[in-house]
Write an enzyme that holds these catalytic residues in place. Structure first.
Site: not given
Ligand code: CTP
Length: 414
Positions: A226, A295, A305, A340, A354, A358
């Site tokens: 990401n 995730d 490969k 975050f 959240k 959490k």
């Protein structure tokens, strides 16, 4: 209760240059490392400090005072009885002006003189007359440094409240190797910053911070990743270390310089990150999950490969990764847990959800679709949500600044 605020303490720190408005007196003594102090003076000035240099006569034989004059932008004082133009009694004036007093490099001679209260030249008299914090940066031959007299003098300085840095180990000018090297400029700047701005807010606290984006291997050359740079987590780690915390970064990136005084453990994927965070959690006081965790991961990782000749179209099956933060929230006892939320819509609503789901004490939410917020930019626009259903919204600020705000807010609520 929702508040949009900028309190004075934070506003004061919202400055482009860390040392802006600060007067720093740098005493340079006669060690070979005197030339390295030139870089230090230059960096202090580039970061906004008003720098005044005092050189001992021996230092002035090693490096010309002109160098320090040019780099600091002020006349350099060497001899106590010469060059007194605009200062009334110069050593008193500089001693009073200083917000911070640095002696770098500090020879065994100056350390001994200051420890014994000897004031016989401009530098030793000025340091004697200052009420500013004093940062001493010893640099000398290993045997000299280890000499019990020098060690005793260093101890004396520490006992009266001076900060004495540890020299580095490595090659020395006397062509030997050992402890005695002048520390890196960055390390001295960090120590100076801590003395000027640190408030010991997290003294004695153990902090773990995750940072960067996880990478899930597809094959030996490809991965799912990401856009997270890791800068936010690194900024928090730096701010926590400045407040005297014992900080460990669990980092998914090796691209960023590790902040001074921070330990680091490198990981690559979500499972490794979970293992390292879990292992350190029980023993920590504060855990901050700033990492962008994938995730999903590939169900199987190709050992070789993947070649395109074998596939007209390629499907990669993904499976869910554990939610690390959720897991920490489940086993939380005394720890202050921070998460975050990077959102593109309904930021506060998603953030609140959240925070509860959490079991967090604090959640830093930001709208990554906004210009100046989110991944791979220098700034962030955050709202901080608290367990007691209050929240604060902050304007755009650099990630370094937001790191300090987050640490302040944690300290307020511990
Ligand atoms: N997080 C985590 N483990 C995961 C995913 C996220 O520990 N597998 C943590 C992040 O480090 C962050 C917080 O959870 O502190 C929220 O991450 P985010 O990606 O915004 O939320 P998710 O819980 O993954 O929810 P969604 O992606 O559906 O918005």
């Amino acid at each position: 209760m929702e508040r949009s605020l900028m309190n004075g303490a934070i506003e004061n720190r919202m400055q482009k240059f860390m040392f802006e408005g600060k007067h720093i007196v740098v005493g340079i003594t006669g060690g070979i490392a005197a030339y390295k102090a030139a870089e230090l003076v230059s960096q202090l000035r580039q970061r906004g400090a008003d720098v005044h240099c005092i050189m001992t006569t021996h230092a002035a034989k090693l490096v010309s005072p002109i160098t320090f004059g040019e780099l600091s932008g002020h006349d350099v004082t060497v001899d106590m009885f010469a060059n007194i133009s605009h200062w009334d009694v110069e050593h008193i004036a500089l001693a009073r002006l200083a917000d911070l007093f640095l002696i770098a490099p500090a020879t065994a001679n100056i350390i001994g003189k200051v420890a014994c209260g000897i004031a016989d030249d401009m530098l030793s008299t000025t340091v004697m007359a200052t009420k500013a914090p004093v940062l001493v940066v010893p640099a000398m031959n290993t045997n000299m440094y280890e000499n019990p007299i020098v060690q005793r003098n260093i101890q004396t300085l520490r006992e009266v409240g001076y900060t004495v840095m540890e020299p580095e180990e490595g090659h020395l000018a006397c062509n030997t190797s050992g402890k005695g090297r002048f520390p890196k400029t960055e390390a001295i700047l960090a120590a100076a910053e801590k003395l000027l701005f640190g408030r010991h807010l997290l003294r004695g606290k153990k902090v773990i911070v995750s940072a960067g984006g996880t990478q899930e291997n597809i094959d030996p050359v490809r991965y799912i990743g990401n856009r997270s740079s890791g800068r936010m987590g690194y900024a928090i780690a730096r701010a926590a270390a400045m407040e005297d915390a014992d900080v460990t970064l669990v980092s998914c990136t090796k691209e960023l310089p590790v902040p001074e005084g921070v330990s680091v453990c490198y990981v690559q994927n979500a499972r490794e990150l979970k293992k390292e965070m879990d292992a350190r959690f029980e023993d920590s006081d504060i855990a901050i999950m700033a990492a962008a965790v994938s995730d999903y991961r590939t169900k199987t990782e190709a050992k070789q490969k993947i070649k395109k000749e074998a596939h007209d179209a390629l499907q990669i099956e993904l499976e869910l990764n554990p939610d690390i933060l959720y897991g920490l929230g489940q086993k939380k006892t005394h720890q202050f847990l921070v998460g975050f939320a990077a959102e593109t819509n309904d930021v506060i609503e998603h953030g609140k959800e959240k925070l509860v789901r959490k079991n967090l004490d604090m959640l830093v939410a930001n709208d990554v679709s906004q210009k100046g917020a989110g991944f791979n930019v220098e700034t962030n626009i955050a709202s901080i949500l608290y367990r007691d259903h209050t929240m604060e919204q902050f304007p755009i600020m650099t990630k370094e600044e937001l790191g300090r705000v987050i640490v302040e807010k944690i300290a307020e609520r511990l």
